[in-house]
Design a protein around this motif. Sequence first.
Motif, mmCIF file in Angstrom:
data_model
loop_
_atom_site.group_PDB
_atom_site.id
_atom_site.type_symbol
_atom_site.label_atom_id
_atom_site.label_comp_id
_atom_site.label_asym_id
_atom_site.label_seq_id
_atom_site.Cartn_x
_atom_site.Cartn_y
_atom_site.Cartn_z
ATOM 1 N N ALA A 1 0.830 -1.205 0.000
ATOM 2 C CA ALA A 1 0.000 0.000 0.000
ATOM 3 C C ALA A 1 0.865 1.256 0.000
ATOM 4 O O ALA A 1 0.546 2.245 -0.663
ATOM 5 C CB ALA A 1 -0.943 0.008 1.207
ATOM 6 N N GLY A 2 1.968 1.213 0.729
ATOM 7 C CA GLY A 2 2.882 2.353 0.754
ATOM 8 C C GLY A 2 3.474 2.656 -0.609
ATOM 9 O O GLY A 2 3.609 3.815 -0.994
ATOM 10 N N GLU A 3 3.816 1.602 -1.349
ATOM 11 C CA GLU A 3 4.347 1.795 -2.708
ATOM 12 C C GLU A 3 3.293 2.425 -3.614
ATOM 13 O O GLU A 3 3.595 3.313 -4.410
ATOM 14 C CB GLU A 3 4.791 0.463 -3.296
ATOM 15 N N TRP A 4 2.056 1.952 -3.514
ATOM 16 C CA TRP A 4 0.986 2.471 -4.362
ATOM 17 C C TRP A 4 0.670 3.930 -4.057
ATOM 18 O O TRP A 4 0.350 4.704 -4.945
ATOM 19 C CB TRP A 4 -0.282 1.652 -4.192
ATOM 20 N N LEU A 5 0.773 4.299 -2.782
ATOM 21 C CA LEU A 5 0.365 5.641 -2.375
ATOM 22 C C LEU A 5 1.517 6.626 -2.250
ATOM 23 O O LEU A 5 1.287 7.829 -2.240
ATOM 24 C CB LEU A 5 -0.367 5.579 -1.028
ATOM 25 N N ALA A 6 2.748 6.161 -2.147
ATOM 26 C CA ALA A 6 3.883 7.027 -1.818
ATOM 27 C C ALA A 6 4.131 8.133 -2.829
ATOM 28 O O ALA A 6 4.419 9.266 -2.446
ATOM 29 C CB ALA A 6 5.147 6.192 -1.657
ATOM 30 N N ASP A 7 4.042 7.845 -4.103
ATOM 31 C CA ASP A 7 4.377 8.851 -5.105
ATOM 32 C C ASP A 7 3.483 10.083 -5.024
ATOM 33 O O ASP A 7 3.955 11.207 -4.996
ATOM 34 C CB ASP A 7 4.298 8.260 -6.508
ATOM 35 N N ASP A 8 2.190 9.860 -5.016
ATOM 36 C CA ASP A 8 1.249 10.978 -5.061
ATOM 37 C C ASP A 8 0.655 11.333 -3.709
ATOM 38 O O ASP A 8 0.233 12.460 -3.503
ATOM 39 C CB ASP A 8 0.077 10.640 -6.006
ATOM 40 N N ARG B 1 -12.357 8.238 -0.601
ATOM 41 C CA ARG B 1 -12.494 6.959 -1.321
ATOM 42 C C ARG B 1 -12.055 7.110 -2.771
ATOM 43 O O ARG B 1 -11.414 6.220 -3.339
ATOM 44 C CB ARG B 1 -13.930 6.467 -1.264
ATOM 45 N N SER B 2 -12.388 8.229 -3.381
ATOM 46 C CA SER B 2 -12.011 8.459 -4.773
ATOM 47 C C SER B 2 -10.497 8.593 -4.914
ATOM 48 O O SER B 2 -9.879 7.963 -5.777
ATOM 49 C CB SER B 2 -12.703 9.716 -5.298
ATOM 50 N N GLU B 3 -9.895 9.424 -4.069
ATOM 51 C CA GLU B 3 -8.452 9.669 -4.152
ATOM 52 C C GLU B 3 -7.647 8.400 -3.876
ATOM 53 O O GLU B 3 -6.736 8.054 -4.613
ATOM 54 C CB GLU B 3 -8.035 10.768 -3.169
ATOM 55 N N ILE B 4 -7.991 7.709 -2.794
ATOM 56 C CA ILE B 4 -7.256 6.499 -2.432
ATOM 57 C C ILE B 4 -7.599 5.368 -3.396
ATOM 58 O O ILE B 4 -6.723 4.616 -3.829
ATOM 59 C CB ILE B 4 -7.544 6.110 -0.968
ATOM 60 N N GLY B 5 -8.867 5.260 -3.760
ATOM 61 C CA GLY B 5 -9.314 4.185 -4.643
ATOM 62 C C GLY B 5 -8.676 4.218 -6.016
ATOM 63 O O GLY B 5 -8.478 3.174 -6.638
ATOM 64 N N GLN B 6 -8.319 5.415 -6.499
ATOM 65 C CA GLN B 6 -7.650 5.518 -7.796
ATOM 66 C C GLN B 6 -6.285 4.847 -7.771
ATOM 67 O O GLN B 6 -5.835 4.295 -8.772
ATOM 68 C CB GLN B 6 -7.487 6.982 -8.202
ATOM 69 N N ARG B 7 -5.608 4.907 -6.635
ATOM 70 C CA ARG B 7 -4.276 4.319 -6.532
ATOM 71 C C ARG B 7 -4.312 2.861 -6.092
ATOM 72 O O ARG B 7 -3.400 2.100 -6.370
ATOM 73 C CB ARG B 7 -3.422 5.122 -5.562
#
Length: 153
Positions: A30-37, A90-96
């Motif tokens: 999850a950290g990899e998916w979210l870290a960039d943005d 949900r939209s912001e996190i769900g996109q990643r």
Amino acid sequence: MDCRVVLEAAVPVYDVATPEAAVKAAVSKAGEWLADDMGYVDIESRSRRSPRGAELPPATVAAGEGLAALELGMTVYDVENEEHAVRIARSEIGQRLEGIPLERLSCTVIDETTEAESEPEPPSVETDDEQASDEAELLPEFEEMVERNRRSR
């Protein structure tokens, strides 16, 4: 209005042997998916309970594959109401985290006290000696900054 939204995510992981390893792998994934943005999203393991109230580990492992429950928390600014904040999160996190189910755990309005809303503080009364000492402390710093600026040119 600003809100703190916490969502639960069910993150699948592979090639793990224990619930602890599954949680570590899920947090890393999850950290990899979210870290960039989205470095501003907090990621934590989620404690779970059985229907009868018994404490369960945050992950389940079977045949080397696991499913870990994570809490993803983020602050959403300038929203109309709590439901609006949850939809945005949900939209912001769900996109990643595409394909990862997300469920609302909590949404808390952040208490904002601005100077316009609060009562102004009465002016403090300083003596001339206190004002002079404050100015004396600030003045050398200003002169040092001016001198450094001159030298750098």
